[in-house]
Design a protein around this motif. Sequence first.
Motif, PDB file in Angstrom:
ATOM      1  N   ALA A  90      33.842 -38.709  33.217  1.00 18.37           N
ATOM      2  CA  ALA A  90      33.260 -37.846  32.268  1.00 18.37           C
ATOM      3  C   ALA A  90      33.400 -36.296  32.481  1.00 18.37           C
ATOM      4  CB  ALA A  90      31.875 -38.190  31.974  1.00 18.37           C
ATOM      5  N   ILE A  91      32.927 -36.139  34.042  1.00 23.05           N
ATOM      6  CA  ILE A  91      33.111 -34.913  34.713  1.00 23.05           C
ATOM      7  C   ILE A  91      34.398 -34.330  34.438  1.00 23.05           C
ATOM      8  CG2 ILE A  91      32.946 -33.496  36.634  1.00 23.05           C
ATOM      9  CD1 ILE A  91      30.744 -35.618  37.743  1.00 23.05           C
ATOM     10  N   MET A  92      35.412 -35.116  34.750  1.00 21.27           N
ATOM     11  CA  MET A  92      36.901 -34.675  34.517  1.00 21.27           C
ATOM     12  C   MET A  92      37.309 -34.432  32.971  1.00 21.27           C
ATOM     13  SD  MET A  92      38.339 -35.070  37.499  1.00 21.27           S
ATOM     14  CE  MET A  92      40.097 -34.851  37.253  1.00 21.27           C
ATOM     15  N   ARG A  93      36.717 -34.997  32.261  1.00 23.77           N
ATOM     16  CA  ARG A  93      37.035 -35.129  30.766  1.00 23.77           C
ATOM     17  C   ARG A  93      36.360 -33.609  30.154  1.00 23.77           C
ATOM     18  NH1 ARG A  93      36.006 -40.729  28.791  1.00 23.77           N
ATOM     19  NH2 ARG A  93      38.318 -41.514  28.787  1.00 23.77           N
ATOM     20  N   ASP A  94      35.124 -33.568  30.648  1.00 23.71           N
ATOM     21  CA  ASP A  94      34.589 -32.100  30.345  1.00 23.71           C
ATOM     22  C   ASP A  94      35.003 -30.865  30.914  1.00 23.71           C
ATOM     23  OD1 ASP A  94      32.807 -33.788  29.097  1.00 23.71           O
ATOM     24  OD2 ASP A  94      30.946 -33.678  30.366  1.00 23.71           O
ATOM     25  N   ASN A  95      35.584 -30.967  32.158  1.00 21.40           N
ATOM     26  CA  ASN A  95      36.269 -29.710  32.780  1.00 21.40           C
ATOM     27  C   ASN A  95      37.621 -29.550  32.695  1.00 21.40           C
ATOM     28  OD1 ASN A  95      33.282 -28.482  33.557  1.00 21.40           O
ATOM     29  ND2 ASN A  95      33.193 -30.685  34.044  1.00 21.40           N
ATOM     30  N   ILE A  96      38.316 -30.634  32.258  1.00 20.91           N
ATOM     31  CA  ILE A  96      39.671 -30.660  32.756  1.00 20.91           C
ATOM     32  C   ILE A  96      40.495 -29.099  32.345  1.00 20.91           C
ATOM     33  CG2 ILE A  96      40.574 -31.766  30.545  1.00 20.91           C
ATOM     34  CD1 ILE A  96      41.914 -32.574  33.827  1.00 20.91           C
ATOM     35  N   ALA A  97      39.924 -28.506  31.194  1.00 24.59           N
ATOM     36  CA  ALA A  97      40.846 -27.348  30.850  1.00 24.59           C
ATOM     37  C   ALA A  97      40.605 -26.305  32.009  1.00 24.59           C
ATOM     38  CB  ALA A  97      40.193 -26.852  29.478  1.00 24.59           C
ATOM     39  N   GLU A  98      39.440 -26.179  32.461  1.00 27.38           N
ATOM     40  CA  GLU A  98      39.113 -25.027  33.565  1.00 27.38           C
ATOM     41  C   GLU A  98      39.799 -25.647  34.973  1.00 27.38           C
ATOM     42  OE1 GLU A  98      34.995 -25.131  34.703  1.00 27.38           O
ATOM     43  OE2 GLU A  98      35.274 -23.208  36.078  1.00 27.38           O
ATOM     44  N   MET A  99      40.020 -26.840  35.208  1.00 26.00           N
ATOM     45  CA  MET A  99      40.444 -27.295  36.241  1.00 26.00           C
ATOM     46  C   MET A  99      41.960 -26.923  36.377  1.00 26.00           C
ATOM     47  SD  MET A  99      38.890 -31.182  36.863  1.00 26.00           S
ATOM     48  CE  MET A  99      37.124 -31.321  37.104  1.00 26.00           C
ATOM     49  N   ALA A 100      42.708 -27.305  35.215  1.00 32.67           N
ATOM     50  CA  ALA A 100      43.976 -26.988  34.929  1.00 32.67           C
ATOM     51  C   ALA A 100      44.474 -25.521  35.035  1.00 32.67           C
ATOM     52  CB  ALA A 100      44.591 -27.426  33.754  1.00 32.67           C
ATOM     53  N   ALA A 101      43.362 -24.811  34.451  1.00 31.34           N
ATOM     54  CA  ALA A 101      43.874 -23.325  34.797  1.00 31.34           C
ATOM     55  C   ALA A 101      43.558 -22.756  36.098  1.00 31.34           C
ATOM     56  CB  ALA A 101      42.647 -22.559  33.889  1.00 31.34           C
TER      57      ALA A 101
ATOM     58  N   TRP B 201      31.706 -29.276  40.204  1.00 36.68           N
ATOM     59  CA  TRP B 201      31.383 -29.832  38.748  1.00 36.68           C
ATOM     60  C   TRP B 201      30.539 -31.045  38.981  1.00 36.68           C
ATOM     61  CZ3 TRP B 201      36.657 -28.567  39.932  1.00 36.68           C
ATOM     62  CH2 TRP B 201      37.269 -27.590  38.974  1.00 36.68           C
ATOM     63  N   THR B 202      29.440 -31.182  38.195  1.00 37.34           N
ATOM     64  CA  THR B 202      28.654 -32.456  38.175  1.00 37.34           C
ATOM     65  C   THR B 202      28.283 -32.786  36.711  1.00 37.34           C
ATOM     66  OG1 THR B 202      26.540 -31.493  38.423  1.00 37.34           O
ATOM     67  CG2 THR B 202      27.473 -31.978  40.474  1.00 37.34           C
ATOM     68  N   ASP B 203      27.698 -34.105  36.780  1.00 32.71           N
ATOM     69  CA  ASP B 203      27.172 -34.603  35.448  1.00 32.71           C
ATOM     70  C   ASP B 203      25.784 -34.058  35.214  1.00 32.71           C
ATOM     71  OD1 ASP B 203      27.053 -36.285  37.643  1.00 32.71           O
ATOM     72  OD2 ASP B 203      25.351 -37.308  36.415  1.00 32.71           O
ATOM     73  N   PRO B 204      25.351 -34.102  34.140  1.00 37.18           N
ATOM     74  CA  PRO B 204      23.742 -33.817  33.614  1.00 37.18           C
ATOM     75  C   PRO B 204      22.964 -34.230  34.667  1.00 37.18           C
ATOM     76  CG  PRO B 204      24.807 -34.181  31.664  1.00 37.18           C
ATOM     77  CD  PRO B 204      25.942 -34.619  32.672  1.00 37.18           C
ATOM     78  N   ARG B 205      23.053 -35.559  35.152  1.00 34.70           N
ATOM     79  CA  ARG B 205      21.882 -36.100  35.972  1.00 34.70           C
ATOM     80  C   ARG B 205      22.216 -35.679  37.427  1.00 34.70           C
ATOM     81  NH1 ARG B 205      22.198 -42.097  33.418  1.00 34.70           N
ATOM     82  NH2 ARG B 205      24.568 -41.854  33.941  1.00 34.70           N
ATOM     83  N   GLU B 206      23.290 -35.349  37.758  1.00 36.36           N
ATOM     84  CA  GLU B 206      23.904 -34.983  39.214  1.00 36.36           C
ATOM     85  C   GLU B 206      23.925 -36.286  39.836  1.00 36.36           C
ATOM     86  OE1 GLU B 206      21.659 -31.434  40.534  1.00 36.36           O
ATOM     87  OE2 GLU B 206      22.420 -30.227  39.150  1.00 36.36           O
ATOM     88  N   TRP B 207      24.651 -37.030  39.491  1.00 34.98           N
ATOM     89  CA  TRP B 207      24.894 -38.186  40.244  1.00 34.98           C
ATOM     90  C   TRP B 207      26.291 -38.137  40.658  1.00 34.98           C
ATOM     91  CZ3 TRP B 207      23.594 -43.163  36.854  1.00 34.98           C
ATOM     92  CH2 TRP B 207      22.124 -43.243  36.896  1.00 34.98           C
ATOM     93  N   PHE B 208      27.348 -37.552  40.602  1.00 36.09           N
ATOM     94  CA  PHE B 208      28.506 -37.333  41.084  1.00 36.09           C
ATOM     95  C   PHE B 208      29.050 -35.935  41.029  1.00 36.09           C
ATOM     96  CE2 PHE B 208      32.924 -38.325  41.800  1.00 36.09           C
ATOM     97  CZ  PHE B 208      32.938 -39.604  42.481  1.00 36.09           C
ATOM     98  N   SER B 209      29.922 -35.488  41.931  1.00 37.89           N
ATOM     99  CA  SER B 209      30.383 -34.305  41.990  1.00 37.89           C
ATOM    100  C   SER B 209      31.861 -34.426  42.129  1.00 37.89           C
ATOM    101  CB  SER B 209      30.071 -33.543  43.188  1.00 37.89           C
ATOM    102  OG  SER B 209      30.202 -33.990  44.256  1.00 37.89           O
ATOM    103  N   VAL B 210      32.613 -33.639  41.325  1.00 41.34           N
ATOM    104  CA  VAL B 210      34.193 -33.178  41.528  1.00 41.34           C
ATOM    105  C   VAL B 210      34.172 -31.911  41.971  1.00 41.34           C
ATOM    106  CG1 VAL B 210      36.313 -33.345  40.562  1.00 41.34           C
ATOM    107  CG2 VAL B 210      34.594 -34.741  39.726  1.00 41.34           C
TER     108      VAL B 210
END
Length: 307
Positions: free
Chosen positions: A50-61, A292-301
Amino acid sequence: MADELEALIAGLSQPQKSVSPKYFYDEAGSVLFDEITRLPEYYLTGTELAIMRDNIAEMAALVGPQASLIEFGSGSSYKTRLLLEHLEDLAAYVPVDISEEHLLASQQRVRQAFPHIDVLPVVADFTHPFQLPDPTTMPVRNLVYFPGSTIGNFEYDDAMKLLRVMYQEAGQGGALLIGADLQKDPEVIHAAYNDSAGVTARFNLNMLTHLNRAFGADFDLDAYEHRATYRPDEGRVVVELVSSHKQLVHIGDATITIAKDEAILTEYSHKYAIKTFAAMANSAGFAVDRVWTDPREWFSVQLLVRD
Ligand code: SAH
Ligand code: AVI
């Protein structure tokens, strides 16, 4: 193989017996790991995806065009597909994994889905020096990818060694995109490693089947139980195989005595605080560019960069 056997025997000859978690991953182990990623209790994969999906455009840029994507412990390359779809004009994709059949089958599927990408799989144990292939097209930079919080399976010194290897592989102007699991409610973590369907137990026990086949050992497969305990003070899950009775195990020319109720340590899974992880990244030479994290801050990329 002789060095591997020697290291295995050394691990089983210590007062705290241990086997490296890399022995989870024969063909069956890789399939069981994929099953773990789909378990309702195993929040890591879904949250990271989910973190990847939400932020993939920024990551690619941030990565920019014509990078070479080098993945450590690629498994089924499932999350990687997002990067393969979004990174602009990729020079090559180099997945590295120890689980040969699984790696080659996965990359066959990746090639079919992304026929325009130069896919160069490498079967290697990334804890030892290994050679990366040269892509046909010269990349502008390297992006090393290490998802899944596999870094968490290494104790501090070995994790640092691995981060330094990745720093070297990233090269000048390159970066490391890494998944790191975070500290949270101990019950959530406990459940992730003690799923109700017993898949994690089968994954853990499969290590002994692997050792019996690959090294001619004679572990009694019915004698062990899975145990996984989260120790919040240590910030890590301790995964073990506990013997129900005393037994002698033969491996190579060694005979190992395993006592009743004795535990073999098969894996640590570290859960990080963002600050501690940043200190590790900095010690390896990286600067933390984005977390980048998820809203619950369970995981980070995290995107770690080098100059
Ligand atoms: N990246 C995937 C898979 C994680 S499981 C994901 O995020 O879901 C860990 C992967 O690392 C497995 O595919 C395993 O085969 C591989 N692996 C573990 N130890 C390794 C080692 N020492 N060298 C190379 N690959 C290893
Ligand atoms: C691959 N690695 C990050 C997994 C983890 O969560 O530490 C392996 C695993 N062990 C038990 N379940 C999953």
